[in-house]
Enzyme design. Structure first.
Site, PDB file in Angstrom:
ATOM      1  N   GLU A 173     112.397  14.089 -34.827  1.00  0.00           N
ATOM      2  CA  GLU A 173     111.334  13.139 -34.482  1.00  0.00           C
ATOM      3  C   GLU A 173     111.832  11.699 -34.513  1.00  0.00           C
ATOM      4  O   GLU A 173     111.039  10.759 -34.668  1.00  0.00           O
ATOM      5  CB  GLU A 173     110.129  13.300 -35.420  1.00  0.00           C
ATOM      6  CG  GLU A 173     109.506  14.693 -35.467  1.00  0.00           C
ATOM      7  CD  GLU A 173     108.796  15.104 -34.172  1.00  0.00           C
ATOM      8  OE1 GLU A 173     108.746  14.300 -33.226  1.00  0.00           O
ATOM      9  OE2 GLU A 173     108.307  16.253 -34.130  1.00  0.00           O
ATOM     10  N   HIS A 184     106.306  11.724 -41.948  1.00  0.00           N
ATOM     11  CA  HIS A 184     105.631  12.805 -41.224  1.00  0.00           C
ATOM     12  C   HIS A 184     105.593  14.043 -42.108  1.00  0.00           C
ATOM     13  O   HIS A 184     106.634  14.469 -42.614  1.00  0.00           O
ATOM     14  CB  HIS A 184     106.378  13.101 -39.922  1.00  0.00           C
ATOM     15  CG  HIS A 184     105.942  14.357 -39.237  1.00  0.00           C
ATOM     16  ND1 HIS A 184     104.636  14.591 -38.839  1.00  0.00           N
ATOM     17  CD2 HIS A 184     106.637  15.468 -38.875  1.00  0.00           C
ATOM     18  CE1 HIS A 184     104.563  15.778 -38.264  1.00  0.00           C
ATOM     19  NE2 HIS A 184     105.760  16.345 -38.273  1.00  0.00           N
ATOM     20  N   HIS A 242     103.493  18.065 -42.880  1.00  0.00           N
ATOM     21  CA  HIS A 242     102.633  19.145 -42.382  1.00  0.00           C
ATOM     22  C   HIS A 242     101.547  19.417 -43.428  1.00  0.00           C
ATOM     23  O   HIS A 242     101.601  20.394 -44.166  1.00  0.00           O
ATOM     24  CB  HIS A 242     103.473  20.391 -42.096  1.00  0.00           C
ATOM     25  CG  HIS A 242     104.442  20.214 -40.960  1.00  0.00           C
ATOM     26  ND1 HIS A 242     105.337  21.192 -40.579  1.00  0.00           N
ATOM     27  CD2 HIS A 242     104.644  19.165 -40.110  1.00  0.00           C
ATOM     28  CE1 HIS A 242     106.049  20.759 -39.539  1.00  0.00           C
ATOM     29  NE2 HIS A 242     105.659  19.528 -39.248  1.00  0.00           N
ATOM     30  N   GLU A 245      86.909   6.108 -52.571  1.00  0.00           N
ATOM     31  CA  GLU A 245      88.015   5.151 -52.440  1.00  0.00           C
ATOM     32  C   GLU A 245      88.703   5.205 -51.075  1.00  0.00           C
ATOM     33  O   GLU A 245      89.504   4.324 -50.755  1.00  0.00           O
ATOM     34  CB  GLU A 245      89.048   5.407 -53.544  1.00  0.00           C
ATOM     35  CG  GLU A 245      88.417   5.324 -54.926  1.00  0.00           C
ATOM     36  CD  GLU A 245      89.099   4.321 -55.843  1.00  0.00           C
ATOM     37  OE1 GLU A 245      90.332   4.332 -55.872  1.00  0.00           O
ATOM     38  OE2 GLU A 245      88.385   3.546 -56.498  1.00  0.00           O
ATOM     39  N   HIS A 286      99.306  20.142 -36.030  1.00  0.00           N
ATOM     40  CA  HIS A 286     100.706  19.934 -36.420  1.00  0.00           C
ATOM     41  C   HIS A 286     100.843  19.202 -37.767  1.00  0.00           C
ATOM     42  O   HIS A 286     101.499  19.704 -38.669  1.00  0.00           O
ATOM     43  CB  HIS A 286     101.425  19.170 -35.299  1.00  0.00           C
ATOM     44  CG  HIS A 286     102.886  18.969 -35.528  1.00  0.00           C
ATOM     45  ND1 HIS A 286     103.806  18.954 -34.517  1.00  0.00           N
ATOM     46  CD2 HIS A 286     103.603  18.745 -36.667  1.00  0.00           C
ATOM     47  CE1 HIS A 286     105.016  18.764 -35.013  1.00  0.00           C
ATOM     48  NE2 HIS A 286     104.913  18.631 -36.319  1.00  0.00           N
TER      49      HIS A 286
HETATM   50  O1  2HA Z   1     110.711  20.234 -38.194  1.00  0.00           O
HETATM   51  O2  2HA Z   1     108.271  18.477 -38.549  1.00  0.00           O
HETATM   52  O3  2HA Z   1     107.791  17.754 -36.063  1.00  0.00           O
HETATM   53  C1  2HA Z   1     110.535  18.890 -38.257  1.00  0.00           C
HETATM   54  C2  2HA Z   1     109.181  18.568 -37.768  1.00  0.00           C
HETATM   55  C3  2HA Z   1     109.002  18.352 -36.336  1.00  0.00           C
HETATM   56 ZN    ZN Z   2     106.343  18.279 -37.732  1.00  0.00          ZN
END
Ligand code: 2HA
Ligand code: ZN
Length: 275
Positions: free
Chosen positions: A116, A140, A142, A170, A211
């Protein structure tokens, strides 16, 4: 100084491991990047390799020319970062055009920066400008409950923001600008990077439908705390919706206005109107 002795590197590793412990990084899921301060780069310069091969970023980020980033590696597992940092993470330098990068440390054994990287760097560029240089961390993850909500709530910034704000008092103080939502897109490329960085002009949080989430912040504590707060709020919403289809009572628009006044935040009216 050796890279691994630097305080920011320890902070990076600690944050990555905290994310792993939250359950947000199954297998190679998620990625993290940090725009390194000039004085931090100087302090580790003796441990950096400056003759690596230049490679294409896959996006153009002219405002980031000459900047250094610590990044997680493509295909690397967050679980392993704390034990094998030199294999799992690395430092990259951006060239003078903002089109190429080279690896200066880490990612041993032929590793590459996160898949990414275009999204991370485009977000860094947008947030660096919007925050006048203060924002340095893009994360980022998940996040389970936020992902679950993208199957049952309309993929709309206003609806996600208001629902998440309502779940914990909050929340509007932690993310007063709200959250943006990107519809499902193929990850890893320029298109999703463009869509995400557009939202990041306005928000510090972007949700990727089905995602995960992207968060931006000034330092590791604030950025991890933001991700954690949004995901916890989503967890409460999942529990509420699991107990009954609608809420019996909640925080009202007027409650939000009162909160904004006492906590000195601006809560845009656009988020207070939907039912
Ligand atoms: O595997 O999270 O979006 C890495 C990620 C891709
Ligand atoms: Zn991801």
């Amino acid at each position: 100084m050796k890279v691994l002795e630097a305080e920011f590197v320890q902070g990076f590793i600690c944050m990555a491991n905290d994310g792993w412990k939250q359950g947000w990084h199954e297998r190679n899921g998620g990625n993290l990047s940090y725009r390194i301060k000039k004085e931090e780069v100087d302090s580790i310069m003796e441990d950096l390799n400056r003759d690596g091969e230049w490679r294409e970023i896959g996006a153009t980020v002219p405002s980031l020319a000459g900047e250094y980033f610590m990044v997680t590696g493509s295909g690397k597992f967050f679980r392993n970062i704390i034990n094998e940092p030199e294999d799992s993470i690395g430092i990259i330098e951006i060239d003078e055009l903002g089109k190429n990068y080279r690896i200066c440390w880490g990612l041993m054994n032929g590793g590459r920066p996160t898949s990414e990287l275009p999204s991370h760097l485009m977000n860094h560029e947008v947030k660096m400008m919007a925050s006048k240089g203060k924002h340095r961390v893009i994360y980022h993850a998940h996040t389970t409950n936020v992902i679950a909500l993208t199957f049952v709530l309309p993929l709309d910034d206003k609806i996600f923001t208001r629902e998440l704000w309502e779940m914990a008092t909050e929340c509007p103080v932690v993310f007063p600008d709200g959250v943006g939502v990107v519809p499902w897109m193929v990850p890893g490329g320029r298109d999703i990077a463009v869509a995400t960085s557009k939202l990041m002009k306005k928000y510090d949080v972007a949700i990727w439908a089905h995602h995960g989430m992207f968060c931006s912040g000034e330092n590791f504590d604030l950025t991890f705390g933001l991700m954690h707060t949004v995901e916890k709020s989503a967890e409460i919403l999942v529990k509420v919706r699991s107990m009954r289809p609608n809420k019996l009572q909640s925080i009202t628009p007027q409650n939000f206005r009162d909160l904004a006044k006492d906590f000195n935040v601006k809560l845009p009216e656009e988020f207070l109107h939907h039912e």
